[in-house]
Design a protein around this motif. Structure first.
Motif, PDB file in Angstrom:
ATOM      1  N   MET A   1      -3.675 -20.751  -7.508  1.00 37.97           N
ATOM      2  CA  MET A   1      -3.808 -19.432  -6.897  1.00 37.97           C
ATOM      3  C   MET A   1      -5.137 -19.393  -6.144  1.00 37.97           C
ATOM      4  N   PRO A   2      -5.107 -19.000  -4.872  1.00 34.44           N
ATOM      5  CA  PRO A   2      -6.345 -18.911  -4.091  1.00 34.44           C
ATOM      6  C   PRO A   2      -7.318 -17.911  -4.721  1.00 34.44           C
ATOM      7  N   PRO A   3      -8.644 -18.158  -4.553  1.00 39.75           N
ATOM      8  CA  PRO A   3      -9.637 -17.278  -5.174  1.00 39.75           C
ATOM      9  C   PRO A   3      -9.495 -15.808  -4.789  1.00 39.75           C
ATOM     10  N   GLY A   4      -9.229 -15.525  -3.534  1.00 38.30           N
ATOM     11  CA  GLY A   4      -9.083 -14.139  -3.101  1.00 38.30           C
ATOM     12  C   GLY A   4      -7.921 -13.447  -3.793  1.00 38.30           C
ATOM     13  N   ARG A   5      -6.867 -14.193  -4.007  1.00 37.20           N
ATOM     14  CA  ARG A   5      -5.686 -13.621  -4.668  1.00 37.20           C
ATOM     15  C   ARG A   5      -5.972 -13.337  -6.141  1.00 37.20           C
ATOM     16  N   SER A   6      -6.707 -14.229  -6.795  1.00 31.69           N
ATOM     17  CA  SER A   6      -6.999 -14.002  -8.210  1.00 31.69           C
ATOM     18  C   SER A   6      -7.929 -12.808  -8.392  1.00 31.69           C
ATOM     19  N   ILE A   7      -8.823 -12.572  -7.445  1.00 34.10           N
ATOM     20  CA  ILE A   7      -9.692 -11.391  -7.509  1.00 34.10           C
ATOM     21  C   ILE A   7      -8.867 -10.128  -7.324  1.00 34.10           C
ATOM     22  N   ARG A   8      -7.945 -10.152  -6.350  1.00 31.70           N
ATOM     23  CA  ARG A   8      -7.068  -8.995  -6.138  1.00 31.70           C
ATOM     24  C   ARG A   8      -6.210  -8.729  -7.369  1.00 31.70           C
ATOM     25  N   LEU A   9      -5.718  -9.796  -8.008  1.00 33.51           N
ATOM     26  CA  LEU A   9      -4.914  -9.648  -9.213  1.00 33.51           C
ATOM     27  C   LEU A   9      -5.741  -9.033 -10.341  1.00 33.51           C
ATOM     28  N   ALA A  10      -6.971  -9.494 -10.502  1.00 31.48           N
ATOM     29  CA  ALA A  10      -7.842  -8.946 -11.554  1.00 31.48           C
ATOM     30  C   ALA A  10      -8.121  -7.468 -11.306  1.00 31.48           C
ATOM     31  N   VAL A  11      -8.429  -7.104 -10.070  1.00 34.43           N
ATOM     32  CA  VAL A  11      -8.708  -5.702  -9.738  1.00 34.43           C
ATOM     33  C   VAL A  11      -7.456  -4.853  -9.968  1.00 34.43           C
ATOM     34  N   ALA A  12      -6.310  -5.339  -9.494  1.00 35.02           N
ATOM     35  CA  ALA A  12      -5.060  -4.596  -9.672  1.00 35.02           C
ATOM     36  C   ALA A  12      -4.714  -4.461 -11.160  1.00 35.02           C
ATOM     37  N   GLY A  13      -4.965  -5.494 -11.937  1.00 35.18           N
ATOM     38  CA  GLY A  13      -4.706  -5.441 -13.373  1.00 35.18           C
ATOM     39  C   GLY A  13      -5.575  -4.422 -14.082  1.00 35.18           C
ATOM     40  N   VAL A  14      -6.845  -4.381 -13.713  1.00 35.58           N
ATOM     41  CA  VAL A  14      -7.758  -3.388 -14.300  1.00 35.58           C
ATOM     42  C   VAL A  14      -7.345  -1.981 -13.892  1.00 35.58           C
ATOM     43  N   LEU A  15      -6.989  -1.795 -12.619  1.00 38.02           N
ATOM     44  CA  LEU A  15      -6.524  -0.479 -12.161  1.00 38.02           C
ATOM     45  C   LEU A  15      -5.261  -0.056 -12.904  1.00 38.02           C
ATOM     46  N   LEU A  55       1.571   0.531  -8.996  1.00 44.31           N
ATOM     47  CA  LEU A  55       0.603  -0.416  -9.539  1.00 44.31           C
ATOM     48  C   LEU A  55       1.283  -1.572 -10.264  1.00 44.31           C
ATOM     49  N   LEU A  56       2.342  -1.289 -11.013  1.00 43.39           N
ATOM     50  CA  LEU A  56       3.091  -2.372 -11.661  1.00 43.39           C
ATOM     51  C   LEU A  56       3.651  -3.346 -10.624  1.00 43.39           C
ATOM     52  N   ALA A  57       4.224  -2.821  -9.564  1.00 45.42           N
ATOM     53  CA  ALA A  57       4.777  -3.675  -8.515  1.00 45.42           C
ATOM     54  C   ALA A  57       3.683  -4.483  -7.828  1.00 45.42           C
ATOM     55  N   THR A  58       2.519  -3.893  -7.676  1.00 40.50           N
ATOM     56  CA  THR A  58       1.402  -4.614  -7.063  1.00 40.50           C
ATOM     57  C   THR A  58       0.993  -5.801  -7.920  1.00 40.50           C
ATOM     58  N   VAL A  59       0.846  -5.580  -9.216  1.00 34.19           N
ATOM     59  CA  VAL A  59       0.461  -6.674 -10.111  1.00 34.19           C
ATOM     60  C   VAL A  59       1.534  -7.756 -10.132  1.00 34.19           C
ATOM     61  N   VAL A  60       2.796  -7.363 -10.281  1.00 33.89           N
ATOM     62  CA  VAL A  60       3.882  -8.342 -10.305  1.00 33.89           C
ATOM     63  C   VAL A  60       3.953  -9.084  -8.975  1.00 33.89           C
ATOM     64  N   GLY A  61       3.774  -8.372  -7.881  1.00 36.35           N
ATOM     65  CA  GLY A  61       3.795  -9.002  -6.565  1.00 36.35           C
ATOM     66  C   GLY A  61       2.673 -10.008  -6.378  1.00 36.35           C
ATOM     67  N   LEU A  62       1.511  -9.728  -6.943  1.00 32.50           N
ATOM     68  CA  LEU A  62       0.395 -10.667  -6.848  1.00 32.50           C
ATOM     69  C   LEU A  62       0.602 -11.901  -7.726  1.00 32.50           C
ATOM     70  N   LEU A  63       1.420 -11.763  -8.760  1.00 33.16           N
ATOM     71  CA  LEU A  63       1.728 -12.903  -9.624  1.00 33.16           C
ATOM     72  C   LEU A  63       2.723 -13.855  -8.970  1.00 33.16           C
ATOM     73  N   GLY A  64       3.489 -13.352  -8.039  1.00 28.76           N
ATOM     74  CA  GLY A  64       4.491 -14.172  -7.358  1.00 28.76           C
ATOM     75  C   GLY A  64       5.336 -13.298  -6.465  1.00 28.76           C
ATOM     76  N   ARG A  65       6.326 -13.898  -5.869  1.00 27.85           N
ATOM     77  CA  ARG A  65       7.201 -13.156  -4.957  1.00 27.85           C
ATOM     78  C   ARG A  65       7.981 -12.099  -5.730  1.00 27.85           C
ATOM     79  N   LEU A  66       7.949 -10.881  -5.234  1.00 22.94           N
ATOM     80  CA  LEU A  66       8.628  -9.761  -5.873  1.00 22.94           C
ATOM     81  C   LEU A  66       9.967  -9.538  -5.181  1.00 22.94           C
ATOM     82  N   SER A  67      11.053  -9.797  -5.899  1.00 23.54           N
ATOM     83  CA  SER A  67      12.399  -9.642  -5.350  1.00 23.54           C
ATOM     84  C   SER A  67      12.949  -8.266  -5.693  1.00 23.54           C
ATOM     85  N   TRP A  68      14.132  -7.965  -5.173  1.00 27.46           N
ATOM     86  CA  TRP A  68      14.757  -6.686  -5.496  1.00 27.46           C
ATOM     87  C   TRP A  68      15.070  -6.610  -6.984  1.00 27.46           C
TER      88      TRP A  68
END
Length: 129
Positions: A1-15, A55-68
């Motif tokens: 996972m690229p560093p920028g993505r892991s930071i976004r994931l951490a921020v989204a997880g805390v939020l 927010l749940l969708a954001t976190v799941v989306g940052l973990l990987g591709r979010l499908s329908w």
């Protein structure tokens, strides 16, 4: 996972964790007086659960591709949590379980997921150009 993505994931997880905790606390505070305006609490329920779903969708989306299917799982989770939350409120003075509150929770979850899909689709489109 690229560093920028892991930071976004951490921020989204805390939020998400902070938001969910605040939502739990807010729905379990005893009420002394009813909220103003008929149906106003339904708007609050829908808005609160829209935020949770987004927010749940954001976190799941940052973990990987979010499908329908992922969106459906998140909606089911939001609906389940809403039902549990309503049932738990029966133990709080001034609160009660209400099927219409739960329906507003589910509708809010759907709105949050639709908003997420639109926002992230536009974000993806503009980031490629």
């Amino acid at each position: 996972m690229p560093p920028g993505r892991s930071i976004r994931l951490a921020v989204a997880g805390v939020l998400l964790a902070g938001y969910w905790l605040a939502l739990f606390v807010a729905t379990h505070i005893p009420l002394r007086d009813a909220l103003p305006g008929a149906g106003f609490d339904k708007v609050l329920h829908a808005a609160a659960y829209a935020g949770l779903a987004f927010l749940l969708a954001t976190v799941v989306g940052l973990l990987g591709r979010l499908s329908w299917r992922g969106y459906l799982v998140i909606l089911a989770l939001v609906a389940l949590y809403g039902a549990i939350d309503e049932a738990m409120q029966t133990a709080v003075p001034g609160r009660s379980a209400d099927a219409m509150d739960w329906a507003a929770d589910v509708i809010g979850g759907l709105i949050g997921l639709l908003a997420h899909a639109v926002c992230f689709s536009l974000l993806h489109r503009f980031s490629r150009s």
